[in-house]
Design a protein around this motif. Structure first.
Motif, PDB file in Angstrom:
ATOM      1  N   VAL A   1       0.852  -1.197   0.000  1.00 37.20           N
ATOM      2  CA  VAL A   1       0.000   0.000   0.000  1.00 37.20           C
ATOM      3  C   VAL A   1       0.887   1.245   0.000  1.00 37.20           C
ATOM      4  N   PRO A   2       0.782   2.107  -1.035  1.00 37.09           N
ATOM      5  CA  PRO A   2       1.656   3.283  -1.119  1.00 37.09           C
ATOM      6  C   PRO A   2       1.445   4.290   0.003  1.00 37.09           C
ATOM      7  N   GLY A   3       0.190   4.619   0.344  1.00 36.31           N
ATOM      8  CA  GLY A   3      -0.053   5.648   1.351  1.00 36.31           C
ATOM      9  C   GLY A   3       0.169   7.036   0.810  1.00 36.31           C
ATOM     10  N   SER A   4       0.450   7.986   1.688  1.00 43.82           N
ATOM     11  CA  SER A   4       0.832   9.393   1.426  1.00 43.82           C
ATOM     12  C   SER A   4      -0.320  10.378   1.346  1.00 43.82           C
ATOM     13  N   ALA A   5      -1.578   9.919   1.373  1.00 41.11           N
ATOM     14  CA  ALA A   5      -2.698  10.845   1.196  1.00 41.11           C
ATOM     15  C   ALA A   5      -3.227  11.362   2.532  1.00 41.11           C
ATOM     16  N   THR A   6      -3.925  12.500   2.455  1.00 41.07           N
ATOM     17  CA  THR A   6      -4.704  13.010   3.582  1.00 41.07           C
ATOM     18  C   THR A   6      -6.168  12.662   3.336  1.00 41.07           C
ATOM     19  N   CYS A   7      -6.805  12.035   4.310  1.00 40.90           N
ATOM     20  CA  CYS A   7      -8.169  11.526   4.156  1.00 40.90           C
ATOM     21  C   CYS A   7      -9.143  12.336   5.008  1.00 40.90           C
ATOM     22  N   ALA A   8     -10.351  12.502   4.511  1.00 40.82           N
ATOM     23  CA  ALA A   8     -11.401  13.192   5.259  1.00 40.82           C
ATOM     24  C   ALA A   8     -12.064  12.213   6.219  1.00 40.82           C
ATOM     25  N   SER A   9     -12.204  12.626   7.487  1.00 40.42           N
ATOM     26  CA  SER A   9     -12.845  11.760   8.473  1.00 40.42           C
ATOM     27  C   SER A   9     -14.358  11.916   8.485  1.00 40.42           C
ATOM     28  N   HIS A  10     -14.877  13.014   7.930  1.00 35.71           N
ATOM     29  CA  HIS A  10     -16.332  13.246   7.858  1.00 35.71           C
ATOM     30  C   HIS A  10     -16.987  13.195   9.241  1.00 35.71           C
ATOM     31  N   LEU A  11     -16.309  13.703  10.257  1.00 34.30           N
ATOM     32  CA  LEU A  11     -16.817  13.712  11.634  1.00 34.30           C
ATOM     33  C   LEU A  11     -17.100  12.302  12.153  1.00 34.30           C
ATOM     34  N   ASP A  12     -16.406  11.314  11.621  1.00 34.46           N
ATOM     35  CA  ASP A  12     -16.682   9.910  11.945  1.00 34.46           C
ATOM     36  C   ASP A  12     -15.460   9.289  12.612  1.00 34.46           C
ATOM     37  N   HIS A  13     -15.625   8.911  13.865  1.00 34.67           N
ATOM     38  CA  HIS A  13     -14.530   8.364  14.659  1.00 34.67           C
ATOM     39  C   HIS A  13     -13.921   7.111  14.026  1.00 34.67           C
TER      40      HIS A  13
END
Length: 450
Positions: free
Chosen positions: A390-402
């Motif tokens: 898995v390359p990784g490196s991104a910023t992900c949106a949590s959408h207010l979800d724990h």
């Protein structure tokens, strides 16, 4: 924005072996129910091991607003002096349930057959979630609800002054809906019956029986039929809350994908209606074992040991298992990304109406990190890239979800480049000690200024 304050960006980097003991918090589902049923009993209920995340604390505040005396004695020990079935007082202010769909729906059920009114609200995420699935069956008891379009919060419930018993077949598998109807049925005369085509977690039935209610469960051609005799006097209980299997999912899944890991997660509740994730992981080839199996408070419990598993295989997850692991699919999808082959998950439409659209949120973030994901209305599949792929490196949106936030943070522990989330603040709703617990095991999680 986080529903509980300023966003808290977090980043997780590839780490060495995760080792040690992960003492995860108490079970969230059982903690909610212990507070609510304690408030509906006559006398003092004592609770140890209560999850002190924001979701459960919001339920504790709500029970105080309805007239129960709820006391925090420290270190997870609480007491609740209940007001009896039908004894709720009308709250003086709006009930804020924060991020908790479980809390608001169960509390609505508990007060819907009391001759009082209450107004409910929540954070930005909760106020988007559908409540009609609960208010529709509550209307059959005689309760009325007035909310925003689409049956959304803020919403006022006017309880039934003369409730009638109900026979209700749940249209979707939902322990929240079932539990709301059963809690409403406590203050209705006669028999309230809930019919589930697909069995969901049964904490409510177990705990209702423990508090002295008469509850019968039968598997029939219609499905699982739960019958509750109304208007009991609930007896106060001493409740030891087992550790939360949904929280355990994160250190367990992280250990499976981080080389050299060996993590023990003690005292995990293994109720068959909740343990689907662990069965699924073992089918994928995970080195996951149960130790010291026992029973506590009517719930099966064991210690889980998870070890790095380099030969994970993608599988077709049994759709009949969905209800028993619905909250764990985000974490499962991370493990699937490190497996060989494709993992297919069907019958999971419920994921689209959780704290976020969890299928969309995970699919978008996994794709950004180099993983191929396909999805439809009630299914999704993850094409695994194998150990170290898995390359990784991104910023992900949590959408207010724990659960979305924690899932991407465990992804970063094994991806080739760090993975970030835009807001880890919502993690406090269910797993307030997630960061220090994972760091003690060897994870590298950092916070950055928003």
């Amino acid at each position: 924005m986080s529903g509980h304050g300023t966003p808290i960006p977090m980043t997780s980097a590839k780490c060495g072996p995760l080792t040690g003991t992960a003492d995860v918090p108490g079970d969230k589902s059982i903690s909610h129910r212990a507070l609510i049923l304690g408030a509906m009993a006559v006398g003092e209920t004592r609770i140890t091991g209560l999850l002190e995340g924001e979701d459960v604390l919001d339920t504790a505040r709500a029970m105080r607003a309805f007239g129960a005396e709820v006391t925090d004695h420290g270190s997870g020990a609480w007491s609740v002096h209940g007001v009896g079935v039908g004894g709720f007082a009308e709250p003086a202010a709006v009930i804020d349930c924060g991020n908790s769909g479980t809390g608001v729906r169960l509390i609505m059920g508990a007060m819907a057959t009391c001759p009082i009114s209450a107004t409910f609200t929540g954070d930005a995420s909760l106020n988007k979630r559908p409540m009609a699935r609960v208010t529709d069956p509550l209307a059959l008891f005689g309760a009325r609800s007035y909310g925003r379009s689409g049956g959304r919060l803020p919403m006022t419930i006017i309880g039934a002054a003369d409730p009638v018993p109900v026979r209700y077949a749940t249209p979707v598998p939902s322990a929240q809906v079932k539990s709301a109807v059963l809690l409403a049925g406590l203050n209705a005369p006669g028999e309230t019956v809930v019919i589930e085509r697909e069995a969901t977690r049964d904490h409510s039935e177990r705990m209702l029986a423990g508090f002295g209610a008469t509850v019968h469960t039968e598997d029939t051609r219609e499905g699982r039929v739960i019958t509750l005799i109304g208007q009991p006097e609930l007896r106060p209980q001493v409740i030891e809350v087992p550790r939360d299997p949904s929280s355990a999912a994160f250190p367990v899944c992280a250990a499976l994908i981080v080389p050299g890991s060996d993590v023990l997660v003690p005292n995990i509740g293994l109720n068959p209606t909740r343990a689907g994730l662990f069965t699924t992981l073992r089918e994928m080839g995970a080195d996951l074992s149960y130790e010291n199996a026992r029973e506590e408070g009517g719930e099966p419990v064991a210690d889980l040991r998870a070890r790095f598993s380099p030969d994970l295989k993608g599988i077709e997850v049994d759709p009949a298992r969905a209800a028993s692991m619905i909250d764990e699919y985000p974490a499962l999808s991370v493990v699937a990304a490190f497996a060989d082959g494709t993992t297919m998950m069907r019958g999971v439409a419920e994921l689209r109406v959780k704290e976020s659209d969890r299928i969309e949120a995970m699919a978008t973030g996994l794709r950004a990190n180099g993983v191929t994901v396909d999805d439809g209305p009630d299914w999704w599949s993850v094409q695994g890239r194998g150990h170290g792929g898995v390359p990784g490196s991104a910023t992900c949106a949590s959408h207010l979800d724990h659960r979305i936030a924690m899932s991407f943070l465990i992804l970063g522990m094994a991806a080739n480049a760090p993975v970030a989330v835009d807001d880890g603040g919502p993690i406090a709703t269910s797993f307030p000690i997630f960061e220090p617990l994972m760091e003690r095991l060897g994870a590298q999680i950092t916070r950055s200024a928003s």
